[in-house]
Scaffold this active site. Structure first.
Site, PDB file in Angstrom:
ATOM      1  N   LYS A 167       1.225  -1.024   0.174  1.00 52.73           N
ATOM      2  CA  LYS A 167      -0.191  -0.001   0.379  1.00 52.73           C
ATOM      3  C   LYS A 167       1.562   1.377   0.039  1.00 52.73           C
ATOM      4  O   LYS A 167       0.906   2.274  -0.419  1.00 52.73           O
ATOM      5  CB  LYS A 167      -1.106   0.418   1.184  1.00 52.73           C
ATOM      6  CG  LYS A 167      -1.700  -0.946   0.971  1.00 52.73           C
ATOM      7  CD  LYS A 167      -2.929  -0.960   2.141  1.00 52.73           C
ATOM      8  CE  LYS A 167      -2.358  -0.931   4.159  1.00 52.73           C
ATOM      9  NZ  LYS A 167      -1.406  -1.869   4.576  1.00 52.73           N
ATOM     10  N   ARG A 173      -9.324   1.058  10.066  1.00 54.46           N
ATOM     11  CA  ARG A 173      -8.950  -0.670  10.050  1.00 54.46           C
ATOM     12  C   ARG A 173      -9.981  -1.823  10.535  1.00 54.46           C
ATOM     13  O   ARG A 173     -10.107  -2.647  10.983  1.00 54.46           O
ATOM     14  CB  ARG A 173      -7.889  -0.464  11.371  1.00 54.46           C
ATOM     15  CG  ARG A 173      -6.625  -1.010  11.020  1.00 54.46           C
ATOM     16  CD  ARG A 173      -5.442  -0.651   9.955  1.00 54.46           C
ATOM     17  NE  ARG A 173      -4.501  -1.969  10.291  1.00 54.46           N
ATOM     18  CZ  ARG A 173      -3.287  -1.348   9.708  1.00 54.46           C
ATOM     19  NH1 ARG A 173      -3.245  -0.216   9.231  1.00 54.46           N
ATOM     20  NH2 ARG A 173      -2.158  -1.559  10.387  1.00 54.46           N
ATOM     21  N   ARG A 231      11.715  -6.457   4.427  1.00 56.88           N
ATOM     22  CA  ARG A 231      11.670  -5.135   5.299  1.00 56.88           C
ATOM     23  C   ARG A 231      11.893  -4.369   6.225  1.00 56.88           C
ATOM     24  O   ARG A 231      12.772  -3.927   6.440  1.00 56.88           O
ATOM     25  CB  ARG A 231       9.909  -4.574   4.857  1.00 56.88           C
ATOM     26  CG  ARG A 231      10.147  -3.180   4.820  1.00 56.88           C
ATOM     27  CD  ARG A 231       8.994  -2.711   4.674  1.00 56.88           C
ATOM     28  NE  ARG A 231       7.349  -3.098   5.796  1.00 56.88           N
ATOM     29  CZ  ARG A 231       6.539  -3.348   5.735  1.00 56.88           C
ATOM     30  NH1 ARG A 231       5.038  -2.675   4.905  1.00 56.88           N
ATOM     31  NH2 ARG A 231       4.985  -3.169   6.982  1.00 56.88           N
ATOM     32  N   ARG A 235      11.614  -1.308  12.448  1.00 53.02           N
ATOM     33  CA  ARG A 235      10.002  -1.032  12.650  1.00 53.02           C
ATOM     34  C   ARG A 235      10.398  -2.832  13.196  1.00 53.02           C
ATOM     35  O   ARG A 235      10.743  -3.154  13.098  1.00 53.02           O
ATOM     36  CB  ARG A 235       9.189  -1.387  11.822  1.00 53.02           C
ATOM     37  CG  ARG A 235       9.082  -0.130  11.350  1.00 53.02           C
ATOM     38  CD  ARG A 235       8.203   0.143  10.244  1.00 53.02           C
ATOM     39  NE  ARG A 235       6.373  -0.477  10.085  1.00 53.02           N
ATOM     40  CZ  ARG A 235       5.698  -0.198  10.484  1.00 53.02           C
ATOM     41  NH1 ARG A 235       5.396  -0.220   8.310  1.00 53.02           N
ATOM     42  NH2 ARG A 235       3.990  -1.916  10.080  1.00 53.02           N
ATOM     43  N   ARG A 289      -0.545  -9.607  12.950  1.00 49.29           N
ATOM     44  CA  ARG A 289      -0.982  -8.182  12.424  1.00 49.29           C
ATOM     45  C   ARG A 289      -1.781  -8.540  11.364  1.00 49.29           C
ATOM     46  O   ARG A 289      -2.820  -8.147  11.159  1.00 49.29           O
ATOM     47  CB  ARG A 289       0.099  -7.620  11.865  1.00 49.29           C
ATOM     48  CG  ARG A 289       1.037  -7.130  12.884  1.00 49.29           C
ATOM     49  CD  ARG A 289       2.242  -6.691  12.015  1.00 49.29           C
ATOM     50  NE  ARG A 289       1.675  -5.698  11.301  1.00 49.29           N
ATOM     51  CZ  ARG A 289       3.398  -4.821  10.684  1.00 49.29           C
ATOM     52  NH1 ARG A 289       4.102  -5.433  10.950  1.00 49.29           N
ATOM     53  NH2 ARG A 289       3.134  -4.157   9.619  1.00 49.29           N
TER      54      ARG A 289
END
Ligand code: AMP
Length: 207
Positions: A30, A106, A145, A151, A163
């Protein structure tokens, strides 16, 4: 007379603006695709994840509270993210070409809040575009990533799977919510970045 002028202005605004929800599980691309669409169309990109990470970076009280939940892969309370989106939409003013919402809404409560805040400004959601990516591809992408993103929630496989679980449990319902109004389009999210952008572009151009 001024009422008439305002009415024409608002009609023009509804026609001109396009507001899109870029949807899909964490790691579906996204953020990457939003940046490309911003470049092509001049949309304003609003990512609640980015807004929260900027609070964490600035070490605000809100950021510190949010971080505890984010590191575990859990959702931050609705009033926090809705407040952030509300301020960002007000700040952007009337000159923007439209918004790309990324990572928001969300859950259905957030979707209802978004509709009501857009409605108050004579705006609406025009499309929800879903990037479809299978869970195992997601996990691999996010771990990769995590090598560079800095992160904590990108580094730990159980957190990534949580998640994804939160996405299935609470977030998928948002697509059903907008699907009932015929606003949802699914896009395969695996493949070349440019080809996925092309598919998104043809959906946006068709609005
Ligand atoms: P993202 O960058 O969209 O993957 O979001 C990273 C984390 O920020 C999520 O796992 C949540 O903890 C939090 N977050 C981002 N957006 C929202 C939202 N709309 N509602 C609740 N929590 C959110």
């Amino acid at each position: 007379m001024s009422i008439l002028i305002n009415w024409f202005k608002s009609l023009f605004k509804i026609k001109k603006m396009q507001n899109i929800i870029l949807f899909g599980p964490p790691g579906s691309g996204k953020g990457t695709q939003a940046a490309r669409l911003v470049e092509k169309y001049g949309f304003k990109h609003l990512s609640t994840g980015d807004l929260l990470r900027s609070e964490i970076k600035r070490e605000t009280a809100l950021g510190m509270e949010a971080k505890k939940l984010m590191d575990k892969g859990q959702l931050v309370p609705d009033d926090v993210v809705i407040g952030m989106i509300d301020s960002a939409v007000q700040e952007a003013g009337d000159s923007v070409r439209g918004f790309i919402f990324d990572g928001f809404p969300r859950n259905v409560a957030q979707a209802e809040a978004l509709d009501s805040l857009l409605g108050g400004k004579e705006m609406k959601i025009d499309r929800l575009l879903v990037l479809e990516v299978p869970e195992d591809v997601i996990v691999g992408r996010i771990l990769a990533r995590g090598e560079t993103s800095g992160r904590a929630d990108d580094k730990n496989e159980p957190v990534i799977r949580d998640r994804y679980k939160v996405y299935r449990e609470y977030t998928v319902a948002v697509a059903d919510y907008y699907g009932d109004r015929g606003l949802v389009k699914e896009i395969p999210g695996v493949g070349k970045i440019e080809e996925i952008t092309d598919l998104l572009v043809s959906e946006i151009d068709a609005i």
